[in-house]
Scaffold this active site. Structure first.
Site, PDB file in Angstrom:
ATOM      1  N   LEU A   1      48.138  59.120  60.440  1.00  0.00           N
ATOM      2  CA  LEU A   1      49.238  60.036  60.132  1.00  0.00           C
ATOM      3  C   LEU A   1      48.744  61.300  59.469  1.00  0.00           C
ATOM      4  CD1 LEU A   1      51.872  57.544  58.683  1.00  0.00           C
ATOM      5  CD2 LEU A   1      52.002  58.738  60.855  1.00  0.00           C
ATOM      6  N   GLY A   2      47.649  61.188  58.745  1.00  0.00           N
ATOM      7  CA  GLY A   2      47.145  62.368  58.053  1.00  0.00           C
ATOM      8  C   GLY A   2      45.975  61.986  57.182  1.00  0.00           C
ATOM      9  N   ARG A   3      45.300  62.992  56.683  1.00  0.00           N
ATOM     10  CA  ARG A   3      44.228  62.705  55.751  1.00  0.00           C
ATOM     11  C   ARG A   3      44.170  63.757  54.662  1.00  0.00           C
ATOM     12  NH1 ARG A   3      39.011  61.603  58.103  1.00  0.00           N
ATOM     13  NH2 ARG A   3      40.021  60.445  59.800  1.00  0.00           N
TER      14      ARG A   3
ATOM     15  N   SER B   1      42.513  62.142  48.856  1.00  0.00           N
ATOM     16  CA  SER B   1      42.556  60.786  48.313  1.00  0.00           C
ATOM     17  C   SER B   1      42.405  59.713  49.396  1.00  0.00           C
ATOM     18  CB  SER B   1      43.854  60.574  47.530  1.00  0.00           C
ATOM     19  OG  SER B   1      44.963  60.889  48.335  1.00  0.00           O
ATOM     20  N   GLY B   2      42.403  60.107  50.659  1.00  0.00           N
ATOM     21  CA  GLY B   2      42.155  59.113  51.694  1.00  0.00           C
ATOM     22  C   GLY B   2      42.903  59.392  52.985  1.00  0.00           C
TER      23      GLY B   2
ATOM     24  N   VAL C   1      45.642  58.250  55.930  1.00  0.00           N
ATOM     25  CA  VAL C   1      46.889  57.491  56.004  1.00  0.00           C
ATOM     26  C   VAL C   1      47.142  57.041  57.435  1.00  0.00           C
ATOM     27  CG1 VAL C   1      49.334  57.495  55.447  1.00  0.00           C
ATOM     28  CG2 VAL C   1      47.795  58.992  54.202  1.00  0.00           C
TER      29      VAL C   1
ATOM     30  N   LYS D   1      47.620  53.792  53.167  1.00  0.00           N
ATOM     31  CA  LYS D   1      46.613  54.782  52.789  1.00  0.00           C
ATOM     32  C   LYS D   1      45.351  54.076  52.350  1.00  0.00           C
ATOM     33  CE  LYS D   1      46.298  59.025  50.534  1.00  0.00           C
ATOM     34  NZ  LYS D   1      47.111  60.054  49.943  1.00  0.00           N
TER      35      LYS D   1
ATOM     36  N   ASP E   1      49.243  67.316  41.726  1.00  0.00           N
ATOM     37  CA  ASP E   1      48.881  67.875  43.024  1.00  0.00           C
ATOM     38  C   ASP E   1      50.145  68.114  43.852  1.00  0.00           C
ATOM     39  OD1 ASP E   1      47.257  68.924  44.928  1.00  0.00           O
ATOM     40  OD2 ASP E   1      46.407  67.016  45.605  1.00  0.00           O
TER      41      ASP E   1
END
Ligand SMILES: *[C@@H]1O[C@H](CO)[C@@H](O)[C@H](O)[C@H]1NC(C)=O
Ligand SMILES: *[C@@H]1O[C@H](CO)[C@@H](O)[C@H](O)[C@H]1NC(C)=O
Ligand SMILES: *[C@@H]1O[C@H](CO)[C@@H](O)[C@H](O)[C@H]1NC(C)=O
Ligand SMILES: *[C@@H]1O[C@H](CO)[C@@H](O)[C@H](O)[C@H]1NC(C)=O
Ligand SMILES: *[C@@H]1O[C@H](CO)[C@@H](O)[C@H](O)[C@H]1NC(C)=O
Ligand SMILES: *[C@@H]1O[C@H](CO)[C@@H](O)[C@H](O)[C@H]1NC(C)=O
Ligand SMILES: *[C@@H]1O[C@H](CO)[C@@H](O)[C@H](O)[C@H]1NC(C)=O
Length: 808
Positions: A519-521, A524-525, A527, A541, A638
């Site tokens: 889904l995304g990055r 922090s890691g 997903v 995640k 953040d």
């Protein structure tokens, strides 16, 4: 003749010796019979006795009890749920060490399941522990490993041991619905085990782990009351007898009313309470059952909510049933002042009027009533009325839905008397208002004695009790929505506040189909999308760069697990399996704000003004919750469009909060070095060495506000201006310009606003809202963080212009 006589004598002597010694231990092959009152075992100092205890003329249980208390106080029993007949029953120690309790018919009622070839004897130790001993002092079985409702000093409670209350005040009928054991966060906990669900009621589930002063996930899982009267658990559960000191006989009992009490034995054989988990008994969950209300008369007592009648007068936990049928029409509301019902909220509505709240509940046929907090305007419609309590210090009232035709007398409205004369109940009045007193609460006399001792306890403890009583309700509101639809979790129970659980790597591997659907990055890691076994769509995640040890990691998780707000992504659980560290959270349909807001031509969705405002307001509410309302005191650190997700209604949900970014209220900034904000969104104090406060989020939020208004990234503005300047400088310049405009053009034609707002909106926006947002952004981006508003201020400002009318 003489020899014969001597033989007879010695035989008799041996017999006699055997008989006497049978009082100290039971040897293999011998038994204790229910008929002979001498068939008991004594502990060496005589303070405990083990044998058959008659609970009625015809029934007995095999038990260990205190020898010196006036009434035999049972500390352990083998067959609480299955008494044996008072004639013909016996307890036998077989030669293989198996202890067998037989009813008169020979039926085996209980056995300790020992099977050993080297059994020596059964014996009652000075500690009150009944053991079966093998050669060489091996303990083959002990009663301490399967307590009933009582722990004795030096008796260890561990992960496999559980205290269960009994149902009646004589403590000797069937097991009750309260229990005391370690929960799945490895905390010593009191549970109310209802039909399919268990509820935690102590330590207060509505406060965070620090307020509880507990340490979760310590895998040691032990707890013990020492001989001086101090209890300490591996989770830091700790309490002390008011008469702390040596040479006092004590017991820790989970009483039938759900309260955990520590008792000391007086010289005259009566018991004195020297500590208890709840000084306000009404806050023990489930005491008065469904539709029941606990109140102080001033002694704790149960009453039915008006219009309801008791189901079983001998068992209040069954509660009350309505004397009417809830229909969709012809209903009205009856106010129960300073009354609350725990949980089962159908929803949470903030800042609504009483009449709006009435409408919400009235329009939903399943709504049984609602709680309303006047000052705050909080409204909580209820699907079920459980855990009712009336205390004058409660800030909210409950409005009960009743048929218009049903008349209820004024006197049936429960109200607590904090002190002074007893509640003026009229027993001869009709059954409108059945009231049961807990006057038979074990050692009712001791109760007041306890208060006397209680006076010596530290003021801090008092403050804590008040906090629990008052604070609990407030926090409860935050968690309220989770109370609906609870279902048993894997561990066999469900906590009211917590659906949070641990997942195995394999489970997540399967759910995400081998981590296929990314889904995304981010920093922090990465997903991935997944579907759990229960069909829930989740985002998984994989955390990168988590260096904490297991316990530290889980501690932080325990904080995240408690955070719940509609504008925050719900974290469902985690995985900590070998080197794998993952977070499982709800899947949010529309992805992150940056993708929708900044994608230019090819974007299918253009975020309209209404939605932009909704995003601003939602994010402000979510952050305000993190900063002010949840006691965990989380700073996001953040805040940026990538971390704002939009659900199917384009309602925003903030993600990535709380992970390794927890700062203490007290200003402990140890963790700050681990936090990394994102360029363009970070407040100036990041660069300087000032301590990080919640105001860094306010700053970032200001930037997001500007981006919402303008529809482009602040970092892009720098490029547009075609300068090599740093983002920060460009931003400050833009803000200064806006500030000048706002000041200059006060009250005048505001064409500059049109120029500033995203041109894709074609002027379709609300001037009032845009102006407010610009002003807010300016104050949020103040360099001096002292001048920035709090997120609560921001949310209130936005709320004040949250009208529906939008300039077309
Ligand atoms: C106890 O048992 C005896 C004999 O079976 C019976 O007559 C008596 O009614 C019983 N008592 C009670 C209290 O149940
Ligand atoms: C003995 O075993 C039976 C059957 O497995 C079990 O139900 C019972 O609880 C056991 N008793 C004890 C004291 O562990
Ligand atoms: C808990 O304690 C009992 C005896 O006190 C012992 O038999 C049992 O093995 C212990 N369980 C664990 C998990 O340590
Ligand atoms: C452990 O308990 C003591 C007293 O009950 C408290 O002072 C202390 O802060 C607690 N420790 C933690 C880590 O919560
Ligand atoms: C866990 O509990 C044990 C026993 O109380 C204690 O010795 C140990 O220090 C605890 N561990 C942590 C990490 O608190
Ligand atoms: C027993 O002794 C305590 C003080 O040790 C006293 O308060 C209590 O009234 C006594 N109870 C009886 C029944 O004598
Ligand atoms: C109690 O209720 C009955 C019937 O409702 C009434 O006649 C009586 O006066 C009441 N007594 C008191 C003390 O209120």
């Amino acid at each position: 003749m003489d020899a014969h006589y001597a033989a007879m004598f010695s035989l008799t002597l041996i017999h006699l010796l055997l008989h006497i010694s049978a009082l100290d231990f039971l040897s293999p092959g011998s038994s204790l019979s229910v008929e002979h009152s001498s068939d008991v075992l004594y502990s060496p100092d005589g303070s405990f006795t083990c044998g058959f205890y008659h609970i009625s003329p015809n029934s007995s249980i095999f038990s260990v009890w205190f020898s010196h208390s006036v009434e035999k106080t049972v500390v352990w029993s083998a067959n609480l749920d299955r008494p044996v007949y008072t004639w013909g029953s016996k307890l036998k120690l077989n030669i293989d060490g198996n202890m067998v309790l037989q009813d008169y018919s020979g039926q085996i009622v209980w056995t300790n399941n020992v099977s050993s070839s080297n059994v020596q004897e059964a014996r009652l130790l000075e500690s009150g522990n009944l053991i079966v001993k093998g050669q060489g002092d091996i303990i083959l079985w002990q009663s301490f490993a399967s307590p009933s409702d009582t722990l004795l000093p030096n008796q260890i409670i561990n992960g496999t041991i559980k205290l269960v209350s009994s149902t009646s005040s004589n403590r000797l009928v069937v097991p009750g619905h309260y229990s005391f054991h370690f929960d799945d966060q490895h905390l010593l906990t009191l549970f109310d085990d209802e039909k399919d669900v268990s509820f935690i009621y102590w330590p207060n589930p509505f406060i965070n782990i620090w307020a509880k002063q507990r340490i979760p996930f310590n895998t040691t899982m032990t707890g013990v009351l020492d001989s001086l009267g101090h209890f300490l658990g591996s989770d830091n559960a700790s309490f002390m007898a008011a008469d702390w000191g040596p040479e006092i006989t004590r017991r820790l009992t989970l009483d039938y009313d759900g309260n955990l009490r520590l008792y000391s034995l007086n010289k005259n054989g009566t018991w004195l309470v020297t500590w208890m988990a709840f000084t306000q008994l009404c806050f023990v969950r489930g005491l008065c059952g469904i539709n029941g209300v606990c109140m102080y008369t001033p002694k704790p007592a149960c009453a039915c909510a008006p219009g309801h009648e008791i189901i079983d007068p001998s068992d209040w936990s069954k509660g009350c049933k309505p004397k009417f049928r809830i229909t969709c029409d012809g209903m009205r509301f009856l106010k129960l002042p300073t009354t609350e019902f725990l949980g089962y909220d159908q929803g949470t509505y903030k800042q609504v009027s009483l009449s709006d709240c009435k409408n919400i509940c009235m329009s939903d046929c399943s709504c049984k009533g609602f709680s309303y907090w006047r000052g705050k305007g909080d409204c909580y419609p209820k699907s079920s009325l459980v855990g009712g309590v009336t205390v004058q210090t409660l800030p909210g009232s409950t409005y009960l839905k009743l048929p218009e035709a049903l008349q209820v007398p004024e006197s049936s409205i429960p109200s607590s008397q904090p002190s002074g004369h007893q509640y003026g109940l009229n027993c001869s009045a009709e059954n409108q208002y059945f009231i049961a007193k807990f006057s038979d609460i074990s050692s009712g006399q001791s109760e007041s004695r306890f208060l006397y001792f209680y006076g010596f306890l530290s003021a801090i403890f008092l403050v804590e009790v008040i906090f629990v009583v008052l604070g609990c309700w407030f926090i409860l509101r935050m968690e309220g929505r989770q109370l609906t639809g609870v279902r048993p979790a894997e561990a066999g129970y469900d906590m009211i506040t917590n659906h949070f659980r641990r997942y195995t790597y394999n489970e997540l591997h399967r759910a995400t189909r081998k981590f296929k659907d990314e889904l995304g990055r981010g920093a922090s890691g990465v997903v991935y999308k997944g579907i759990l076994k229960d069909k829930r769509e989740v985002a998984v995640k994989k955390l990168a760069g988590i260096e904490q040890c297991e316990e530290e990691f889980q501690h932080e998780l325990s904080v995240i697990s408690k955070i719940y707000h509609m504008n925050l992504v719900r974290v469902w659980g985690f995985c900590s399996d070998g080197s794998h560290r993952m977070l499982v959270s709800e899947y949010v349909e529309n992805g992150s704000l940056d993708k929708i807001l900044f994608r230019s031509e090819e974007s299918q969705i253009l975020l309209g003004w209404k939605d932009r405002f909704k995003v601003a307001l939602g994010v402000a509410k979510g952050l305000a919750y993190l900063h002010h309302e949840c006691l965990e005191w989380v700073i996001h650190c953040d805040v940026k469009p990538e971390n704002i997700l939009l659900d199917e209604n384009l309602e925003p949900k903030i993600t990535d909060f709380g992970l390794a970014k927890l700062l203490n209220r007290g200003g402990n900034n140890k963790n700050v070095s681990r936090i990394h904000g994102t360029r363009g969104y970070i407040a100036p104090e990041w660069v300087s060495s000032l301590p990080i406060t919640a105001k860094v989020d306010v700053y970032s939020f200001g930037v997001v506000l500007l981006e919402l208004l303008k529809g482009s990234r602040v970092s892009e503005w720098a490029k547009i201006e075609d300068e090599e300047d740093e983002v920060e400088k460009v931003l400050q310049r833009a803000v200064r310009m806006l500030a000048v405009n706002v000041k200059l053009q006060e009250g005048r034609e505001q064409s500059w606003i049109i120029d500033f707002i995203d041109c894709r909106l074609n002027g379709r926006f609300s001037y009032l809202q845009a102006r407010t947002m610009i002003k807010l952004a300016i104050s949020c981006i103040e360099e001096d963080r002292g001048k920035r508003p709090t997120m609560e201020n921001v949310a209130q400002m936005l709320l004040s212009v949250d009208e529906e009318s939008i300039v077309a």
